[in-house]
Design a protein around this motif. Structure first.
Motif, PDB file in Angstrom:
ATOM      1  N   PRO A 158      -3.563   6.225   3.800  1.00 29.01           N
ATOM      2  CA  PRO A 158      -3.425   5.342   2.563  1.00 29.01           C
ATOM      3  C   PRO A 158      -3.678   6.235   1.308  1.00 29.01           C
ATOM      4  CG  PRO A 158      -4.845   4.290   3.995  1.00 29.01           C
ATOM      5  CD  PRO A 158      -4.806   5.743   4.670  1.00 29.01           C
ATOM      6  N   ILE A 159      -2.908   6.168   0.140  1.00 25.32           N
ATOM      7  CA  ILE A 159      -3.532   6.982  -1.118  1.00 25.32           C
ATOM      8  C   ILE A 159      -4.263   5.889  -1.824  1.00 25.32           C
ATOM      9  CG2 ILE A 159      -2.385   7.841  -3.142  1.00 25.32           C
ATOM     10  CD1 ILE A 159       0.095   8.775  -1.445  1.00 25.32           C
ATOM     11  N   LYS A 160      -5.402   6.381  -2.082  1.00 23.66           N
ATOM     12  CA  LYS A 160      -6.196   5.486  -2.811  1.00 23.66           C
ATOM     13  C   LYS A 160      -6.115   5.163  -4.455  1.00 23.66           C
ATOM     14  CE  LYS A 160      -9.950   6.900   0.603  1.00 23.66           C
ATOM     15  NZ  LYS A 160     -10.861   7.501   0.751  1.00 23.66           N
ATOM     16  N   ASN A 161      -5.671   6.343  -4.768  1.00 16.00           N
ATOM     17  CA  ASN A 161      -5.367   6.179  -6.451  1.00 16.00           C
ATOM     18  C   ASN A 161      -4.034   6.841  -6.470  1.00 16.00           C
ATOM     19  OD1 ASN A 161      -8.169   5.496  -7.145  1.00 16.00           O
ATOM     20  ND2 ASN A 161      -8.467   7.468  -7.030  1.00 16.00           N
ATOM     21  N   GLN A 205       0.623  -1.333  -0.105  1.00 16.89           N
ATOM     22  CA  GLN A 205      -0.122   0.012   0.016  1.00 16.89           C
ATOM     23  C   GLN A 205       0.842   1.255  -0.091  1.00 16.89           C
ATOM     24  OE1 GLN A 205      -3.521   0.234   0.253  1.00 16.89           O
ATOM     25  NE2 GLN A 205      -3.039   2.417  -0.179  1.00 16.89           N
ATOM     26  N   GLU A 243      -3.756  14.624  -5.349  1.00  9.17           N
ATOM     27  CA  GLU A 243      -4.997  13.928  -4.897  1.00  9.17           C
ATOM     28  C   GLU A 243      -5.556  14.872  -3.740  1.00  9.17           C
ATOM     29  OE1 GLU A 243      -5.648  10.224  -1.667  1.00  9.17           O
ATOM     30  OE2 GLU A 243      -4.712   9.570  -3.626  1.00  9.17           O
TER      31      GLU A 243
END
Length: 58
Positions: free
Chosen positions: A49-52, A37, A58
């Motif tokens: 957490p970075i989703k994309n 992750q 972002e």
């Protein structure tokens, strides 16, 4: 020390330095966890957490 130990120590020191710089500048560091992750870690210890990961700003 052998080359692998030297490299491991250098990587650890680089990460610690990045954390110090992020704290001094009020920013964060970005890294990949052992689980794969990608996360942001802020100076206060918050981990987001970075989703994309492919999307910029972002």
């Amino acid at each position: 020390m052998n080359p692998v130990q030297d490299l491991s120590k250098l990587i650890k020191l680089t990460g610690e330095r990045a954390k110090l710089d992020a704290k001094a500048n009020g920013t964060y560091i970005v890294y990949k966890t052992d689980k794969g992750q990608i996360v942001r870690e802020y100076a206060n210890g918050e981990i987001v957490p970075i989703k994309n990961p492919g999307v910029t700003h972002e």
